[in-house]
Design an enzyme around this catalytic site. Structure first.
Site, PDB file in Angstrom:
ATOM      1  N   GLY A  89     -65.276  96.975 -33.148  1.00 16.93           N
ATOM      2  CA  GLY A  89     -64.223  97.803 -33.719  1.00 16.93           C
ATOM      3  C   GLY A  89     -64.118  99.736 -33.410  1.00 16.93           C
ATOM      4  CB  SER A 120     -66.909  98.760 -29.026  1.00 17.96           C
ATOM      5  OG  SER A 120     -67.234  99.203 -30.267  1.00 17.96           O
ATOM      6  CE  LYS A 168     -62.526  91.292 -34.725  1.00 18.65           C
ATOM      7  NZ  LYS A 168     -63.164  92.630 -34.736  1.00 18.65           N
ATOM      8  CG  ASN A 184     -62.326  86.986 -33.277  1.00 20.44           C
ATOM      9  OD1 ASN A 184     -61.586  86.723 -33.531  1.00 20.44           O
ATOM     10  ND2 ASN A 184     -63.055  87.807 -33.859  1.00 20.44           N
ATOM     11  CD  GLU A 224     -69.262  90.198 -32.839  1.00 17.96           C
ATOM     12  OE1 GLU A 224     -68.456  90.089 -31.645  1.00 17.96           O
ATOM     13  OE2 GLU A 224     -68.142  89.552 -33.515  1.00 17.96           O
ATOM     14  CG  HIS A 281     -66.629  87.943 -37.347  1.00 17.90           C
ATOM     15  ND1 HIS A 281     -66.343  89.126 -37.476  1.00 17.90           N
ATOM     16  CD2 HIS A 281     -66.462  88.600 -35.484  1.00 17.90           C
ATOM     17  CE1 HIS A 281     -66.642  89.699 -36.865  1.00 17.90           C
ATOM     18  NE2 HIS A 281     -66.016  89.507 -35.255  1.00 17.90           N
ATOM     19  CD  GLU A 331     -63.860  91.690 -38.272  1.00 19.22           C
ATOM     20  OE1 GLU A 331     -63.179  90.958 -38.242  1.00 19.22           O
ATOM     21  OE2 GLU A 331     -64.105  92.924 -37.132  1.00 19.22           O
TER      22      GLU A 331
HETATM   23  P1  13P Z   1     -64.256  94.921 -30.788  1.00 21.38           P
HETATM   24  O1  13P Z   1     -64.643  94.069 -29.528  1.00 21.38           O
HETATM   25  O2  13P Z   1     -62.662  95.194 -31.261  1.00 21.38           O
HETATM   26  O3  13P Z   1     -65.190  96.085 -31.580  1.00 21.38           O
HETATM   27  O4  13P Z   1     -64.752  93.240 -31.849  1.00 21.38           O
HETATM   28  C1  13P Z   1     -66.031  92.483 -31.427  1.00 21.38           C
HETATM   29  C2  13P Z   1     -65.655  91.520 -32.407  1.00 21.38           C
HETATM   30  O5  13P Z   1     -65.799  91.458 -33.812  1.00 21.38           O
HETATM   31  C3  13P Z   1     -65.841  90.189 -31.849  1.00 21.38           C
HETATM   32  O6  13P Z   1     -65.982  89.449 -32.282  1.00 21.38           O
END
Ligand code: 13P
Length: 247
Positions: free
Chosen positions: A168, A207, A10, A8, A162, A92, A94
């Protein structure tokens, strides 16, 4: 079941980043798992063209519940298909945080995605406060039930667990915590969609890096990963693809 390494991107990447896709395709011409990259919408068509004839599939990061209409700035599932996408990430954390998306909205988007022929990757996960309060299974169970279409099948559904606090941050749950949630999700998914749940890939996300991928992929009911930061560089994501291929 075919396992899935999904990246992803983003809100990261312009045309220059497409070089990573070529590098990944060259380094991993025949992985023993599915490989998916979900770039920003602006790159989907170009990435899909570049990925033709390689093992890499391309997906979107969101879609609208309607197929067309007066929804400025939104993208429909049909448009994603038209751009060359086979998958779409939905719900997601976010999106849930930045745009207040509810389970009901994620469900409506997932229905639209399935109708258009996309595979829906539905994301669920608890916040740190919810985990600290001992509510993890309650929260993910409710999200799963509320956002997964009852008629989804193993051919068009992927679930990504997740934990919000692991995204992150460089922090991850313990392997036994991941195992507990994934086993629970398999059971709850069976209650939601029936026996097809046995073959729905359950991804862990938050992560995931080359250094922890192998141990995470050894956890029962972990069928791949949804990777954020480490999917931006072909070398890192390739190492995760290799770890999943070997799992
Ligand atoms: P990270 O791997 O940067 O922690 O992000 C995970 C994520 O949100 C994938 O959708």
């Amino acid at each position: 079941m075919r396992k899935l390494a999904a990246g992803n991107w983003k809100m990261n990447g312009t045309a220059a980043a497409l070089a990573e896709v070529s590098a990944l395709a060259q380094a991993h011409p025949a992985p023993r798992c599915d490989v998916l990259l979900c770039p920003p919408a602006t790159l989907i068509a170009r990435m899909a063209d570049l990925a033709k004839g390689t093992a890499i599939k391309v997906g979107g990061q969101d879609c609208h519940a309607k197929s067309s209409g007066a929804h400025t700035g939104d993208i429909s599932a049909e448009m994603l298909v038209d751009s060359g996408a086979s998958h779409v990430i939905l719900g997601h954390s976010e999106r849930r945080t930045d745009h207040g998306e509810t389970d009901a909205q994620v469900l409506a988007k997932a229905e639209a995605a399935l109708k258009a022929g996309l595979t829906a990757i539905i994301c669920i996960g608890e916040t740190e406060a919810e985990r600290d309060a001992g509510r993890t299974l309650d929260v993910v169970g409710t999200q799963l039930h509320g956002s997964v279409p009852a008629h989804a099948t193993a051919a068009n559904l992927v679930i990504a667990y997740e934990p919000v606090w692991a995204i992150g941050t460089g922090r991850t749950p313990t392997l036994s915590e991941i195992a507990e949630v994934h086993a629970f999700l398999r059971t709850r998914l069976t209650a939601r969609i029936g026996s097809a749940a046995a073959d729905v890939p359950l991804l862990y996300g938050g992560s995931v890096k080359p250094s922890n991928a192998t141990e995470i992929f050894a956890v029962p009911h972990v069928d791949g990963a949804l990777v954020g930061g480490a999917s931006l560089k072909a070398a890192d994501f390739g190492a995760i693809v290799a770890a999943l291929s070997a799992a």
